[in-house]
Write a protein that holds these residues in place. Structure first.
Motif, PDB file in Angstrom:
ATOM      1  N   ASP A 295      71.186  36.520  13.840  1.00 34.59           N
ATOM      2  CA  ASP A 295      69.890  36.392  14.697  1.00 34.59           C
ATOM      3  C   ASP A 295      69.284  35.105  15.612  1.00 34.59           C
ATOM      4  O   ASP A 295      68.994  34.661  14.139  1.00 34.59           O
ATOM      5  CB  ASP A 295      68.823  37.693  14.057  1.00 34.59           C
ATOM      6  CG  ASP A 295      69.980  38.925  14.335  1.00 34.59           C
ATOM      7  OD1 ASP A 295      71.048  39.141  14.582  1.00 34.59           O
ATOM      8  OD2 ASP A 295      69.317  39.458  13.470  1.00 34.59           O
TER       9      ASP A 295
ATOM     10  N   GLU B 148      72.964  40.971  23.187  1.00 33.24           N
ATOM     11  CA  GLU B 148      72.673  41.981  23.002  1.00 33.24           C
ATOM     12  C   GLU B 148      72.169  42.292  21.643  1.00 33.24           C
ATOM     13  O   GLU B 148      71.915  44.017  20.978  1.00 33.24           O
ATOM     14  CB  GLU B 148      73.893  43.577  23.313  1.00 33.24           C
ATOM     15  CG  GLU B 148      74.743  42.989  21.573  1.00 33.24           C
ATOM     16  CD  GLU B 148      75.806  42.303  22.829  1.00 33.24           C
ATOM     17  OE1 GLU B 148      77.034  42.104  22.002  1.00 33.24           O
ATOM     18  OE2 GLU B 148      75.970  40.978  23.715  1.00 33.24           O
TER      19      GLU B 148
ATOM     20  N   LYS C 293      69.505  42.635  19.165  1.00 29.14           N
ATOM     21  CA  LYS C 293      68.129  42.847  18.739  1.00 29.14           C
ATOM     22  C   LYS C 293      66.863  41.752  18.727  1.00 29.14           C
ATOM     23  O   LYS C 293      67.125  40.296  18.155  1.00 29.14           O
ATOM     24  CB  LYS C 293      68.090  43.826  17.853  1.00 29.14           C
ATOM     25  CG  LYS C 293      66.128  43.820  17.711  1.00 29.14           C
ATOM     26  CD  LYS C 293      66.009  44.624  16.491  1.00 29.14           C
ATOM     27  CE  LYS C 293      64.495  45.535  16.264  1.00 29.14           C
ATOM     28  NZ  LYS C 293      64.000  46.265  15.298  1.00 29.14           N
ATOM     29  N   GLY C 294      66.259  41.351  20.063  1.00 31.62           N
ATOM     30  CA  GLY C 294      65.315  40.018  19.575  1.00 31.62           C
ATOM     31  C   GLY C 294      65.721  38.888  20.472  1.00 31.62           C
ATOM     32  O   GLY C 294      64.975  37.816  21.541  1.00 31.62           O
TER      33      GLY C 294
ATOM     34  N   ASP D 269      73.212  44.716  30.184  1.00 35.63           N
ATOM     35  CA  ASP D 269      72.598  43.880  28.807  1.00 35.63           C
ATOM     36  C   ASP D 269      72.692  42.120  29.813  1.00 35.63           C
ATOM     37  O   ASP D 269      71.701  41.669  29.757  1.00 35.63           O
ATOM     38  CB  ASP D 269      73.629  43.569  27.819  1.00 35.63           C
ATOM     39  CG  ASP D 269      73.158  45.054  26.968  1.00 35.63           C
ATOM     40  OD1 ASP D 269      71.937  44.797  26.874  1.00 35.63           O
ATOM     41  OD2 ASP D 269      74.408  45.400  26.212  1.00 35.63           O
TER      42      ASP D 269
END
Length: 366
Positions: free
Chosen positions: A139, A162, A164-165, A191
């Motif tokens: 991430d 897509e 998260k964050g 997205d």
């Protein structure tokens, strides 16, 4: 002061006459003309490649002096500016590569392309769409990216929206002047549209390593075709079928071309490194042991010929190798032939073979 004569591709179209330059273009003494009315050479803006992993047997992830060889290899094929492109890797390996990029940016090596900065391709991608990227996806964290940017200027960053964050991260990156591209993604059409609303600018090697187009699930490809102004594409005629290239050309106004080149570019068949991967060059392509395409051996002079073979006019093809990538990057003194622009230019004969390359006014050794 140098002077070249021929068919000059200017922002207003073809002109026939003389181009005078030192390190910068001084003046153009020419008038509008159709190249079909003469047999003189084409004078085109130097090519700009925003996705370069390697060339001449060297890889960006090596750090050190690897970019000396890489930039000289691509300059011999008409590329006058590049973005050094990293691979998905542990933090320390990316930092090593960025230190090498900073060295190359500080002083352009004689005979080499100008290194404009970094394309950080990952590690903020979807582990389900690695393509040829090593499995170190993670991430995105703004502080880490800011730290990378302190080592070398980040110009483009590829991420999967897509995750998260990542949508909010796009806004933060754009505010710092980084162009965000969507790629190595399993994201949906929705997205992709949302990411563009957050400020994403382009798509990384369109069609490759992203969710494809289906009439009930348009995917990331559908988002690009329906809404994008810019997207990069690899026109080696291996990564993307000619029919798909033609569809993208009709849909995306400023579709531009990249090589996604590896260390194998400009080299004979054999084994080479791509980040942590060993890849094999054979029959014009570069693949992992399982057969997955792993970057390319493409150079942008070959890309020009490929585009023309698909039916594009020379001026249209040339802009997709120079003007449009410069515009995507927000650069206005390269990618065009006009007074006060950098004297980055290529001389191409009527068979589309490269005759001479100038980087910032310097003639590149053949």
């Amino acid at each position: 002061m140098n002077t070249l004569h021929g068919n000059i591709l200017t922002p207003s179209g073809w002109q026939h006459g003389a181009l005078h330059f030192g390190n910068w273009i001084d003046r153009i003494e020419a008038s509008a003309a159709d190249p079909a009315d003469n047999t003189d050479d084409y004078l085109l803006p130097g090519f700009i490649d925003l996705h370069v992993h390697g060339g001449g047997g060297r890889d960006v992830m090596e750090g050190g002096d690897a970019l000396d060889t890489i930039s000289r290899t691509h300059a011999r094929h008409g590329t006058t500016s590049i973005l050094a492109t990293t691979m998905t890797a542990p933090k320390q390996e990316i930092e090593l590569a960025l230190q090498g990029v900073k060295r190359a940016i500080t002083q352009r090596i004689s005979g080499g392309a100008r290194v404009l900065g970094v394309h950080l391709e990952g590690p903020y991608i979807n582990p389900g769409k690695l393509g040829a990227q090593p499995n170190f996806a993670r991430d995105g964290v703004l502080n880490e990216i800011v730290g990378f940017g302190e080592l070398a200027p980040l110009k483009v960053l590829t991420l999967a929206p897509e995750i998260k964050g990542h949508m909010e991260l796009i806004s933060d990156l754009v505010a710092r002047g980084i162009r965000v591209q969507l790629g190595h993604t399993l994201g949906s059409y929705e997205d992709g549209v949302e990411a563009m609303q957050y400020g994403a600018t382009s798509f990384t090697h369109l069609f490759n390593a992203m969710s494809g187009l289906h009439h009930r699930e348009p995917g990331m490809v559908g988002a690009a075709l329906a809404h994008a102004e810019f997207a990069e594409l690899i026109p080696d005629l291996l990564h993307v079928h000619p029919g798909a290239i033609k569809a993208a050309l009709r849909a995306i106004p400023k579709l531009y071309c990249v090589t996604d080149s590896t260390a194998a570019a400009g080299m004979p068949d054999g084994n080479y490194m791509l980040g942590r991967h060993t890849v094999t060059k054979c029959m014009g392509g570069v693949r992992l042991p399982d057969g997955t395409l792993a970057g390319s051996t493409l150079t942008l002079d070959e890309a020009l010929r490929n585009l023309v073979s698909l039916g594009l006019a020379v001026d249209d093809a040339a802009r997709r190798l120079s003007t449009y990538p410069a515009e995507m990057l927000g650069v206005d003194d390269r990618g065009v032939l006009k007074p006060e622009a950098q004297a980055d230019l290529v001389v191409i004969d009527r068979n589309l073979r490269l005759k001479a390359v100038y980087v910032e006014g310097e003639l590149v050794p053949a």
